[in-house]
Design an enzyme around this catalytic site. Structure first.
Site, PDB file in Angstrom:
ATOM      1  N   HIS A   1      29.293  54.336   8.208  1.00 27.36           N
ATOM      2  CA  HIS A   1      28.807  53.686   6.983  1.00 27.36           C
ATOM      3  C   HIS A   1      27.806  52.584   7.347  1.00 27.36           C
ATOM      4  O   HIS A   1      26.787  52.393   6.683  1.00 27.36           O
ATOM      5  CB  HIS A   1      30.007  53.099   6.232  1.00 27.36           C
ATOM      6  CG  HIS A   1      29.717  52.743   4.812  1.00 27.36           C
ATOM      7  ND1 HIS A   1      30.579  51.979   4.060  1.00 27.36           N
ATOM      8  CD2 HIS A   1      28.670  53.029   3.995  1.00 27.36           C
ATOM      9  CE1 HIS A   1      30.073  51.832   2.845  1.00 27.36           C
ATOM     10  NE2 HIS A   1      28.926  52.448   2.777  1.00 27.36           N
TER      11      HIS A   1
ATOM     12  N   GLU B   1      37.723  58.219   5.511  1.00 24.62           N
ATOM     13  CA  GLU B   1      38.209  56.860   5.731  1.00 24.62           C
ATOM     14  C   GLU B   1      39.318  56.869   6.785  1.00 24.62           C
ATOM     15  O   GLU B   1      40.289  57.614   6.656  1.00 24.62           O
ATOM     16  CB  GLU B   1      38.793  56.277   4.433  1.00 24.62           C
ATOM     17  CG  GLU B   1      37.802  56.086   3.312  1.00 24.62           C
ATOM     18  CD  GLU B   1      37.100  54.738   3.356  1.00 24.62           C
ATOM     19  OE1 GLU B   1      37.328  53.960   4.312  1.00 24.62           O
ATOM     20  OE2 GLU B   1      36.307  54.475   2.432  1.00 24.62           O
TER      21      GLU B   1
ATOM     22  N   ASP C   1      31.559  49.079   8.725  1.00 26.58           N
ATOM     23  CA  ASP C   1      32.557  50.089   9.101  1.00 26.58           C
ATOM     24  C   ASP C   1      31.906  51.393   9.552  1.00 26.58           C
ATOM     25  O   ASP C   1      30.828  51.728   9.075  1.00 26.58           O
ATOM     26  CB  ASP C   1      33.507  50.353   7.925  1.00 26.58           C
ATOM     27  CG  ASP C   1      32.791  50.857   6.664  1.00 26.58           C
ATOM     28  OD1 ASP C   1      31.806  50.228   6.247  1.00 26.58           O
ATOM     29  OD2 ASP C   1      33.227  51.871   6.101  1.00 26.58           O
TER      30      ASP C   1
END
Length: 239
Positions: A118, A78, A135
């Site tokens: 993603h 992330e 994302d």
């Protein structure tokens, strides 16, 4: 989730998470009941949340090149960004991303075409169409990663001013069927191989441009352009 024995890792999946800090990111992950193996803050700080051998819940309903449900065989990273659709990801953050991704790619022998966003893999379980997730955003610097041997990012060599529209929603052409076959061959989830630019093709186009043709005007994201076509043909040659 704890994984018994050594986990086979095929994919590296990159995400963005909208937050102002690591603490806020952790709160968001807990709220949504998801997880990732690593976080990278905008200052380049790397935080590990889940052991590499354990399953993190970051990919969700997902598909790539015959693999279904990628949580089981992927590592998720992330990238924290306070406004990922307006703010560029910081240079320090991207450098840290290069270091971490290089380490993981070498350790697990991850193929370049299996370093994905993603957005590339997440589909809607009802419709089966992509674009369930957006994302990392169109501002994510895939080109910088590719220059550092992480993932693929072939250039189109088409000047945006001279860009040619090939297809858009509602079009019907035999060439559209060939594009769908190429997208499927590269790895994308494609259910309807036909010659119609319908909603599924619109989602495929949006997701493809977001990753591989993100230098175009964001308003052109749903259009299959000459540059999109050239990039896809280059990608097919790389696999």
């Amino acid at each position: 989730r704890k994984h018994e024995g050594e986990r086979k890792i095929d994919f590296l999946i990159l995400h963005h998470l909208q937050a102002n800090s690591i603490a806020e990111t952790l709160e968001a992950l807990e709220y949504h009941q998801v997880s990732a193996h690593f976080l990278i803050d905008k200052n380049g700080k790397i935080v590990q949340l889940v052991d590499e051998n354990d399953v993190a819940f970051h990919a969700g309903v997902s598909f790539w090149n015959g693999f279904e449900g990628l949580n089981i065989n992927s590592i998720g990273i992330e990238f924290v960004n306070s406004d990922p659709f307006s703010n560029n990801f910081s240079h320090e953050q991207m450098l840290a991303g290069v270091d971490l991704a290089s380490y993981l790619i070498n350790k697990y022998n991850i193929q370049s075409r299996y370093v994905l966003g993603h957005s590339d893999i997440a589909y809607n379980s009802t419709s089966g169409f992509l674009d369930r997730k957006q994302d990392p955003s169109h501002l994510f610097d895939w080109e910088f990663l590719a220059k550092n041997n992480i993932g693929l990012y072939p250039k189109s060599e088409v000047n945006y001013v001279e860009e040619t529209l090939l297809f858009e929603l509602g079009d019907e052409n035999s060439q559209i069927g060939k594009i769908k076959k190429n997208l499927q061959e590269f790895g994308y989830k494609v259910m309807n191989i036909n010659d119609i630019f319908e909603e599924e093709m619109q989602m495929l186009t949006r997701v493809f441009n977001r990753h591989f043709n993100n230098k175009i005007d964001v308003r052109s994201q749903d259009l299959w352009l000459q540059s999109s076509d050239l990039i896809l043909k280059k990608l097919i040659k790389l696999i």
